[in-house]
Design a protein around this motif. Sequence first.
Motif, PDB file in Angstrom:
ATOM      1  N   SER A 151      17.990 -10.780   7.028  1.00 21.20           N
ATOM      2  CA  SER A 151      16.827 -10.803   6.381  1.00 21.20           C
ATOM      3  C   SER A 151      15.899  -9.767   6.366  1.00 21.20           C
ATOM      4  O   SER A 151      16.289  -8.748   7.025  1.00 21.20           O
ATOM      5  CB  SER A 151      16.001 -11.998   6.935  1.00 21.20           C
ATOM      6  OG  SER A 151      16.561 -13.479   6.874  1.00 21.20           O
ATOM      7  N   LEU A 152      14.974  -9.772   5.354  1.00 23.65           N
ATOM      8  CA  LEU A 152      14.214  -8.635   5.349  1.00 23.65           C
ATOM      9  C   LEU A 152      12.899  -8.834   6.212  1.00 23.65           C
ATOM     10  O   LEU A 152      12.437  -9.939   6.193  1.00 23.65           O
ATOM     11  CB  LEU A 152      13.514  -8.489   3.867  1.00 23.65           C
ATOM     12  CG  LEU A 152      12.367  -7.560   3.554  1.00 23.65           C
ATOM     13  CD1 LEU A 152      12.774  -6.028   3.885  1.00 23.65           C
ATOM     14  CD2 LEU A 152      11.832  -7.374   2.083  1.00 23.65           C
ATOM     15  N   LEU A 153      12.341  -7.896   7.031  1.00 26.22           N
ATOM     16  CA  LEU A 153      11.377  -8.173   7.800  1.00 26.22           C
ATOM     17  C   LEU A 153      10.278  -7.141   7.427  1.00 26.22           C
ATOM     18  O   LEU A 153      10.694  -6.012   7.469  1.00 26.22           O
ATOM     19  CB  LEU A 153      11.908  -7.792   9.440  1.00 26.22           C
ATOM     20  CG  LEU A 153      10.746  -7.704  10.304  1.00 26.22           C
ATOM     21  CD1 LEU A 153       9.940  -9.278  10.489  1.00 26.22           C
ATOM     22  CD2 LEU A 153      11.048  -7.252  11.804  1.00 26.22           C
ATOM     23  N   VAL A 154       9.382  -7.731   7.268  1.00 25.34           N
ATOM     24  CA  VAL A 154       7.996  -6.659   6.863  1.00 25.34           C
ATOM     25  C   VAL A 154       6.854  -7.265   7.552  1.00 25.34           C
ATOM     26  O   VAL A 154       6.558  -8.323   7.710  1.00 25.34           O
ATOM     27  CB  VAL A 154       7.538  -6.901   5.394  1.00 25.34           C
ATOM     28  CG1 VAL A 154       6.532  -6.052   4.969  1.00 25.34           C
ATOM     29  CG2 VAL A 154       8.903  -6.657   4.552  1.00 25.34           C
ATOM     30  N   LEU A 155       6.487  -6.027   8.620  1.00 23.02           N
ATOM     31  CA  LEU A 155       5.217  -6.207   9.374  1.00 23.02           C
ATOM     32  C   LEU A 155       4.103  -5.392   8.660  1.00 23.02           C
ATOM     33  O   LEU A 155       4.100  -4.190   8.482  1.00 23.02           O
ATOM     34  CB  LEU A 155       5.595  -5.818  10.570  1.00 23.02           C
ATOM     35  CG  LEU A 155       6.490  -6.621  11.513  1.00 23.02           C
ATOM     36  CD1 LEU A 155       6.682  -5.956  12.893  1.00 23.02           C
ATOM     37  CD2 LEU A 155       6.194  -8.081  11.456  1.00 23.02           C
ATOM     38  N   THR A 156       3.134  -6.301   8.443  1.00 21.85           N
ATOM     39  CA  THR A 156       1.753  -5.345   7.851  1.00 21.85           C
ATOM     40  C   THR A 156       0.633  -5.226   8.687  1.00 21.85           C
ATOM     41  O   THR A 156       0.132  -6.411   9.186  1.00 21.85           O
ATOM     42  CB  THR A 156       1.184  -6.224   6.578  1.00 21.85           C
ATOM     43  OG1 THR A 156       2.355  -6.070   5.482  1.00 21.85           O
ATOM     44  CG2 THR A 156       0.385  -5.551   5.737  1.00 21.85           C
ATOM     45  N   CYS A 157       0.215  -4.053   9.117  1.00 25.22           N
ATOM     46  CA  CYS A 157      -0.675  -3.918  10.087  1.00 25.22           C
ATOM     47  C   CYS A 157      -2.078  -3.465   9.478  1.00 25.22           C
ATOM     48  O   CYS A 157      -1.753  -2.464   8.645  1.00 25.22           O
ATOM     49  CB  CYS A 157      -0.377  -2.947  11.180  1.00 25.22           C
ATOM     50  SG  CYS A 157      -1.549  -2.626  12.251  1.00 25.22           S
ATOM     51  N   VAL A 158      -3.200  -3.903   9.552  1.00 23.85           N
ATOM     52  CA  VAL A 158      -4.412  -3.696   8.846  1.00 23.85           C
ATOM     53  C   VAL A 158      -5.628  -3.356   9.697  1.00 23.85           C
ATOM     54  O   VAL A 158      -5.743  -3.997  10.881  1.00 23.85           O
ATOM     55  CB  VAL A 158      -4.864  -4.878   8.118  1.00 23.85           C
ATOM     56  CG1 VAL A 158      -6.061  -4.560   7.108  1.00 23.85           C
ATOM     57  CG2 VAL A 158      -3.722  -5.376   6.803  1.00 23.85           C
ATOM     58  N   MET A 159      -6.165  -2.296   9.512  1.00 24.32           N
ATOM     59  CA  MET A 159      -7.342  -1.772  10.219  1.00 24.32           C
ATOM     60  C   MET A 159      -8.398  -1.510   9.266  1.00 24.32           C
ATOM     61  O   MET A 159      -8.479  -0.718   8.490  1.00 24.32           O
ATOM     62  CB  MET A 159      -7.119  -0.517  11.168  1.00 24.32           C
ATOM     63  CG  MET A 159      -6.137  -0.738  12.055  1.00 24.32           C
ATOM     64  SD  MET A 159      -5.002   0.774  12.191  1.00 24.32           S
ATOM     65  CE  MET A 159      -3.942   0.372  10.596  1.00 24.32           C
ATOM     66  N   SER A 160      -9.419  -2.689   9.314  1.00 26.59           N
ATOM     67  CA  SER A 160     -10.710  -2.597   8.266  1.00 26.59           C
ATOM     68  C   SER A 160     -12.071  -2.329   9.100  1.00 26.59           C
ATOM     69  O   SER A 160     -12.936  -2.160   8.369  1.00 26.59           O
ATOM     70  CB  SER A 160     -10.538  -4.069   7.674  1.00 26.59           C
ATOM     71  OG  SER A 160     -10.890  -5.086   8.504  1.00 26.59           O
ATOM     72  N   GLN A 161     -12.009  -2.155  10.420  1.00 22.42           N
ATOM     73  CA  GLN A 161     -13.251  -1.993  11.228  1.00 22.42           C
ATOM     74  C   GLN A 161     -13.321  -0.569  11.491  1.00 22.42           C
ATOM     75  O   GLN A 161     -12.332   0.140  11.654  1.00 22.42           O
ATOM     76  CB  GLN A 161     -13.293  -2.854  12.340  1.00 22.42           C
ATOM     77  CG  GLN A 161     -13.403  -4.541  11.871  1.00 22.42           C
ATOM     78  CD  GLN A 161     -13.802  -5.130  13.318  1.00 22.42           C
ATOM     79  OE1 GLN A 161     -12.724  -5.025  14.035  1.00 22.42           O
ATOM     80  NE2 GLN A 161     -14.725  -6.094  13.463  1.00 22.42           N
ATOM     81  N   GLY A 162     -14.593  -0.270  11.392  1.00 26.50           N
ATOM     82  CA  GLY A 162     -14.559   0.971  12.062  1.00 26.50           C
ATOM     83  C   GLY A 162     -14.720   2.146  10.990  1.00 26.50           C
ATOM     84  O   GLY A 162     -14.787   1.848   9.920  1.00 26.50           O
ATOM     85  N   PRO A 163     -14.857   3.293  11.093  1.00 30.71           N
ATOM     86  CA  PRO A 163     -15.078   4.246  10.305  1.00 30.71           C
ATOM     87  C   PRO A 163     -13.536   4.613   9.495  1.00 30.71           C
ATOM     88  O   PRO A 163     -12.502   4.343  10.034  1.00 30.71           O
ATOM     89  CB  PRO A 163     -15.370   5.741  11.075  1.00 30.71           C
ATOM     90  CG  PRO A 163     -14.888   5.444  12.323  1.00 30.71           C
ATOM     91  CD  PRO A 163     -15.037   3.889  12.542  1.00 30.71           C
ATOM     92  N   HIS A 164     -13.738   5.528   8.447  1.00 35.23           N
ATOM     93  CA  HIS A 164     -12.463   5.828   7.852  1.00 35.23           C
ATOM     94  C   HIS A 164     -11.742   6.718   8.174  1.00 35.23           C
ATOM     95  O   HIS A 164     -10.969   7.483   7.655  1.00 35.23           O
ATOM     96  CB  HIS A 164     -12.615   5.988   6.318  1.00 35.23           C
ATOM     97  CG  HIS A 164     -13.151   4.581   5.552  1.00 35.23           C
ATOM     98  ND1 HIS A 164     -13.183   4.714   4.161  1.00 35.23           N
ATOM     99  CD2 HIS A 164     -13.259   3.440   5.840  1.00 35.23           C
ATOM    100  CE1 HIS A 164     -13.460   3.291   3.894  1.00 35.23           C
ATOM    101  NE2 HIS A 164     -13.431   2.531   4.840  1.00 35.23           N
TER     102      HIS A 164
END
Length: 255
Positions: A134-147
């Motif tokens: 199968s295809l494994l896709v892990l998506t990690c998001v960081m929306s807090q804090g400064p850019h």
Amino acid sequence: MGINGQQNNGMSDWPYFEPNVPRNVTTAIGQTAFLHCRVYQRSDKEVSWMRKRDMHILSAGISTYTSDLRFQVIHPDKSENWTLQIKSPQLRDSGIYECQVSTEPKMSLNYTLNVVESRARIQGPSDIYLKTGSLLVLTCVMSQGPHDLGTVAWYRDNQAVVTSPRNENDIDAEPRITVETEWSDALTSRLRITYAKTSDSGNYSCVPTVAQRSSVNVHIINGEHPAAMQHGNTAVGAPTPGAYLLLVLILGQFR
């Protein structure tokens, strides 16, 4: 010049602040913060920094007046800049800081420091079950804090994930393991593994430079029975009833 740093007529040689500097600063826990105060025509007047919540004088000139060694004033020779540096800031360091000039009356300019706890988040459930191939896709998001969240690294069982190089004999073939990091409204990093193998099972962590990590458990199943489920090179115990039901539903899609 009044106490707020605005210029008065007939007092052109009076000290004044540079107004076009960031005065509302956001940083993440552990990421060095800088508050930039620029004073022109200072003459023999002294520049100091004060923390407003407890009225504590942090510095006068280049000398610090606190036992907290995280605070330091940076003032290059013959420069108008008097920068308050705060190493490894914590949530408690949030608040208002005041840059002062020892005129009579005193001039001052307020700065707001916001220290936030920046966290990464891998989208989806904390346990992921996939069949081999199968295809494994892990998506990690960081929306807090400064850019300014630095870089992002991926780990499997505390070992850095090694991306696959392109096949020089087949330039059209995609690498089996890739990582893509991009900015949109947040910092997003995607780990893609095509044709997943049982050896790809493990605990995957998204580790940003200045944010808290996020982890998920990936189970790549060889066969259609829970007993065949492998976790790395070690067989895991029998799944809970809820996990078993989820596993049956997933495997049913491959029939």
